[in-house]
Write an enzyme that holds these catalytic residues in place. Structure first.
Site, PDB file in Angstrom:
ATOM      1  N   TRP A 154       0.811  -0.853  -0.267  1.00 10.61           N
ATOM      2  CA  TRP A 154      -0.030  -0.113  -0.127  1.00 10.61           C
ATOM      3  C   TRP A 154       1.101   1.393   0.069  1.00 10.61           C
ATOM      4  O   TRP A 154       1.374   1.895   1.101  1.00 10.61           O
ATOM      5  CB  TRP A 154      -0.697  -0.590   0.894  1.00 10.61           C
ATOM      6  CG  TRP A 154      -1.812  -1.458   0.919  1.00 10.61           C
ATOM      7  CD1 TRP A 154      -2.744  -1.547   0.271  1.00 10.61           C
ATOM      8  CD2 TRP A 154      -2.125  -2.579   2.044  1.00 10.61           C
ATOM      9  NE1 TRP A 154      -3.542  -1.908   1.004  1.00 10.61           N
ATOM     10  CE2 TRP A 154      -2.843  -2.946   1.465  1.00 10.61           C
ATOM     11  CE3 TRP A 154      -0.650  -3.206   3.108  1.00 10.61           C
ATOM     12  CZ2 TRP A 154      -3.254  -4.199   2.061  1.00 10.61           C
ATOM     13  CZ3 TRP A 154      -1.433  -4.007   3.373  1.00 10.61           C
ATOM     14  CH2 TRP A 154      -2.830  -4.598   2.750  1.00 10.61           C
ATOM     15  N   HIS A 175      -7.133   2.017   2.288  1.00 14.40           N
ATOM     16  CA  HIS A 175      -7.819   0.351   2.295  1.00 14.40           C
ATOM     17  C   HIS A 175      -9.127   0.608   3.424  1.00 14.40           C
ATOM     18  O   HIS A 175      -8.762   2.069   4.211  1.00 14.40           O
ATOM     19  CB  HIS A 175      -7.465  -0.915   2.373  1.00 14.40           C
ATOM     20  CG  HIS A 175      -6.475  -0.662   3.546  1.00 14.40           C
ATOM     21  ND1 HIS A 175      -6.344  -2.522   3.289  1.00 14.40           N
ATOM     22  CD2 HIS A 175      -6.903  -0.214   4.962  1.00 14.40           C
ATOM     23  CE1 HIS A 175      -5.069  -2.588   4.909  1.00 14.40           C
ATOM     24  NE2 HIS A 175      -5.159  -0.962   5.398  1.00 14.40           N
ATOM     25  N   ARG A 201      -4.203   6.180  -2.367  1.00 16.12           N
ATOM     26  CA  ARG A 201      -2.703   5.659  -3.129  1.00 16.12           C
ATOM     27  C   ARG A 201      -1.912   6.784  -3.562  1.00 16.12           C
ATOM     28  O   ARG A 201      -2.332   6.654  -4.325  1.00 16.12           O
ATOM     29  CB  ARG A 201      -2.595   4.393  -3.074  1.00 16.12           C
ATOM     30  CG  ARG A 201      -3.850   3.002  -2.160  1.00 16.12           C
ATOM     31  CD  ARG A 201      -3.833   2.041  -2.488  1.00 16.12           C
ATOM     32  NE  ARG A 201      -4.742   0.713  -2.136  1.00 16.12           N
ATOM     33  CZ  ARG A 201      -5.022  -0.003  -1.772  1.00 16.12           C
ATOM     34  NH1 ARG A 201      -3.929  -0.722  -2.528  1.00 16.12           N
ATOM     35  NH2 ARG A 201      -5.599  -0.599  -1.195  1.00 16.12           N
ATOM     36  N   GLN A 215     -13.824   1.954  -1.831  1.00 12.83           N
ATOM     37  CA  GLN A 215     -13.668  -0.144  -1.254  1.00 12.83           C
ATOM     38  C   GLN A 215     -15.131   0.027  -0.426  1.00 12.83           C
ATOM     39  O   GLN A 215     -15.090   1.089   0.251  1.00 12.83           O
ATOM     40  CB  GLN A 215     -12.621   0.287  -0.623  1.00 12.83           C
ATOM     41  CG  GLN A 215     -11.033  -0.514  -1.339  1.00 12.83           C
ATOM     42  CD  GLN A 215     -10.520  -0.969  -0.214  1.00 12.83           C
ATOM     43  OE1 GLN A 215      -9.859  -1.350   0.913  1.00 12.83           O
ATOM     44  NE2 GLN A 215      -9.074  -1.607  -1.038  1.00 12.83           N
ATOM     45  N   VAL A 258      -5.897 -12.020   7.153  1.00 13.35           N
ATOM     46  CA  VAL A 258      -6.651 -12.201   6.967  1.00 13.35           C
ATOM     47  C   VAL A 258      -5.916 -13.687   7.166  1.00 13.35           C
ATOM     48  O   VAL A 258      -4.679 -13.771   6.665  1.00 13.35           O
ATOM     49  CB  VAL A 258      -7.204 -12.129   6.081  1.00 13.35           C
ATOM     50  CG1 VAL A 258      -8.683 -11.243   5.856  1.00 13.35           C
ATOM     51  CG2 VAL A 258      -7.255 -12.173   4.242  1.00 13.35           C
ATOM     52  N   ALA A 312     -13.612 -11.050   6.335  1.00 15.49           N
ATOM     53  CA  ALA A 312     -14.016 -10.220   5.902  1.00 15.49           C
ATOM     54  C   ALA A 312     -13.362  -9.783   4.463  1.00 15.49           C
ATOM     55  O   ALA A 312     -12.704 -11.114   3.430  1.00 15.49           O
ATOM     56  CB  ALA A 312     -12.601  -9.362   6.431  1.00 15.49           C
TER      57      ALA A 312
HETATM   58  C1  FA5 Z   1      -7.025  -4.654   0.471  1.00 19.47           C
HETATM   59  O1  FA5 Z   1      -7.286  -3.391   0.096  1.00 19.47           O
HETATM   60  C2  FA5 Z   1      -7.293  -5.500   1.140  1.00 19.47           C
HETATM   61  N1  FA5 Z   1      -7.850  -4.124   2.020  1.00 19.47           N
HETATM   62  C3  FA5 Z   1      -8.497  -5.933   1.122  1.00 19.47           C
HETATM   63  C4  FA5 Z   1      -9.149  -6.491   1.782  1.00 19.47           C
HETATM   64  C5  FA5 Z   1      -9.756  -6.870   2.511  1.00 19.47           C
HETATM   65  C6  FA5 Z   1      -8.405  -8.411   1.962  1.00 19.47           C
HETATM   66  C7  FA5 Z   1     -10.507  -7.463   3.780  1.00 19.47           C
HETATM   67  C8  FA5 Z   1      -8.797  -9.074   2.664  1.00 19.47           C
HETATM   68  C9  FA5 Z   1      -9.594  -8.829   4.060  1.00 19.47           C
HETATM   69  P1  FA5 Z   1      -6.161  -5.048  -2.212  1.00 19.47           P
HETATM   70  O2  FA5 Z   1      -4.870  -3.534  -2.096  1.00 19.47           O
HETATM   71  O3  FA5 Z   1      -6.149  -5.928  -3.040  1.00 19.47           O
HETATM   72  O4  FA5 Z   1      -7.523  -5.235  -0.868  1.00 19.47           O
HETATM   73  O5  FA5 Z   1      -7.238  -3.926  -2.652  1.00 19.47           O
HETATM   74  C10 FA5 Z   1      -8.654  -4.206  -2.803  1.00 19.47           C
HETATM   75  C11 FA5 Z   1      -9.638  -3.811  -3.786  1.00 19.47           C
HETATM   76  O6  FA5 Z   1      -9.905  -2.436  -4.568  1.00 19.47           O
HETATM   77  C12 FA5 Z   1      -9.165  -4.031  -5.362  1.00 19.47           C
HETATM   78  O7  FA5 Z   1      -9.698  -5.840  -5.751  1.00 19.47           O
HETATM   79  C13 FA5 Z   1      -9.868  -3.028  -6.262  1.00 19.47           C
HETATM   80  O8  FA5 Z   1     -10.829  -3.717  -6.396  1.00 19.47           O
HETATM   81  C14 FA5 Z   1      -9.772  -1.830  -5.413  1.00 19.47           C
HETATM   82  N2  FA5 Z   1      -8.528  -1.450  -5.757  1.00 19.47           N
HETATM   83  C15 FA5 Z   1      -7.423  -1.139  -5.087  1.00 19.47           C
HETATM   84  N3  FA5 Z   1      -6.386  -0.536  -5.332  1.00 19.47           N
HETATM   85  C16 FA5 Z   1      -7.292   0.189  -6.082  1.00 19.47           C
HETATM   86  C17 FA5 Z   1      -6.997   1.342  -7.528  1.00 19.47           C
HETATM   87  N4  FA5 Z   1      -5.672   2.097  -6.668  1.00 19.47           N
HETATM   88  N5  FA5 Z   1      -7.493   2.032  -8.041  1.00 19.47           N
HETATM   89  C18 FA5 Z   1      -8.755   1.545  -7.786  1.00 19.47           C
HETATM   90  N6  FA5 Z   1      -9.327   0.498  -6.915  1.00 19.47           N
HETATM   91  C19 FA5 Z   1      -8.602  -0.400  -6.436  1.00 19.47           C
END
Ligand code: FA5
Length: 344
Positions: A154, A175, A201, A215, A258, A312
């Site tokens: 992140w 997130h 981010r 999110q 998780v 989650a």
């Molecule tokens: C997370 O941010 C974790 N907090 C998710 C999680 C929650 C995992 C609870 C387990 C339990 P990740 O970085 O993969 O994970 O982001 C999750 C989702 O947010 C992605 O699948 C995507 O749909 C969205 N996302 C992430 N980064 C971006 C971005 N830069 N632009 C748009 N959508 C994004």
């Protein structure tokens, strides 16, 4: 001058008055202090009683009549002036009104509401939390200590704040997962919440990545919750939103908070899984990360991991909207182009 003659002259003259300026001159001439009528009234005192009474009554009657005529003329002239102005400006009161431009909800807002609605019908409650967070909630309490390599996942925007309590540094949340901690800190199980909100981010943008995006976090904690509940809930959500024909893929993934963790993807609408620019030639679009809540996280908030388990997930509503509407670039959402936004 005879009183009767004064009256006749005044009324005849009034007929010729055609504007407010001339009307004022008329008032001075016929009702002013030096007017023949005022002079006649003043001279009454020198007349014998009988005559004074008769002429006095007549003069007052004429005065009242002229004052009334003055007011009527003034009202008529003002009305004519208004009518003339409207006529000059070309106001046509019979024309239909101009329809005011109606605003609408942004496609992301519409998507966030639709997704939350699905989870509400599955028994989840909607809560919201701060976009400016502490390191503790965004990382530490989620099993990501300061030097943990997972922090690299992140790219964080840090806030240079003089305040630095026991919750560490201030940042823009990367997130919505910090809300897992905040909710559990103030609730006893069972917990079933979804948390929509903005995340930030520090990363380069491309067709599927923005530096500000939404999110929706999901959290369910109770006795006896298993991975089957997670799969069932997400499967039901995907069917309701995308229909039965889209394929859903669960793959192992790593998130420190998780265990086990998964990445959930839907087959790409643009190429039907064949591979294209949008899905980076993989045939799949990742929409969320998910997994079973780590026992360490449960302990952190005072839940006994031997009694309670939970799942989650964190999903990206813009990615879901892209899938649903066939949008091939996430940057369209926040570039304020009305030609794009008006389509939703
Ligand atoms: C997370 O941010 C974790 N907090 C998710 C999680 C929650 C995992 C609870 C387990 C339990 P990740 O970085 O993969 O994970 O982001 C999750 C989702 O947010 C992605 O699948 C995507 O749909 C969205 N996302 C992430 N980064 C971006 C971005 N830069 N632009 C748009 N959508 C994004």
């Amino acid at each position: 001058m005879e009183l009767d003659e004064i009256k006749q002259r005044a009324l005849a003259h009034l007929d010729d008055v055609s504007d407010l300026l001339a009307l004022e001159a008329w008032r001075v001439a016929y009702l002013g202090k030096k007017s023949p009528l005022s002079q006649a009234l003043r001279s009454l005192g020198s007349l014998p009683l009988e005559e004074r009474r008769r002429l006095g009554a007549q003069a007052n009657q004429i005065k009242e009549l002229l004052e009334k005529a003055l007011l009527e003329k003034e009202a008529a002239l003002k009305a004519a002036e208004v009518a003339q102005t409207l006529g000059q400006e070309g106001v046509d009161v019979t024309l239909p009104g101009r329809r005011p431009t109606l605003g609408r909800l942004h496609p992301t807002t519409q998507m966030v509401r639709a997704i939350c609605q699905v989870f509400v019908t599955l028994g989840f409650q909607v809560v919201e939390g701060p976009e400016v967070e502490w390191d503790y909630y965004n990382f530490e309490a989620l099993n990501i200590p300061p030097d943990h390599p997972a922090r690299d996942m992140w790219d964080t925007l840090w806030i240079d704040s003089p305040e630095r309590g026991d919750k560490g540094a201030m940042l823009l949340r990367t997130h919505t997962s910090p809300m897992q901690i905040r909710v559990m800190e103030r609730t006893r199980p069972p917990v079933r919440v979804v948390v929509p909100g903005k995340c930030y981010r520090y990363e380069a943008t491309d067709a599927t990545h923005e530096s500000m995006f939404y999110q929706i976090e999901g959290l369910a904690v109770d006795k006896g919750i298993t991975f089957a509940h997670l799969k069932g809930t997400i499967g039901e959500f995907a069917r309701r939103l995308f229909g039965g024909e889209r394929k859903i893929r669960f793959r192992c993934d790593y998130f420190p908070f998780v265990e086990p963790g998964v990445e959930v993807a839907v087959d790409c609408f643009a190429c039907n899984g064949a591979g294209c620019r949008l899905c980076g030639n993989t045939g799949w679009l990742e929409i969320m990360g998910a997994g079973m809540v780590h026992p360490g996280v449960l302990e952190q908030v005072g839940y006994d991991p031997k009694v309670y388990t939970g799942f989650a997930f964190g999903l990206g509503p813009e990615r879901v909207a892209m899938l649903r509407h066939g949008i091939d670039d996430i940057r369209l959402f926040y570039s304020n182009d009305l030609r794009f936004l008006r389509q939703f």
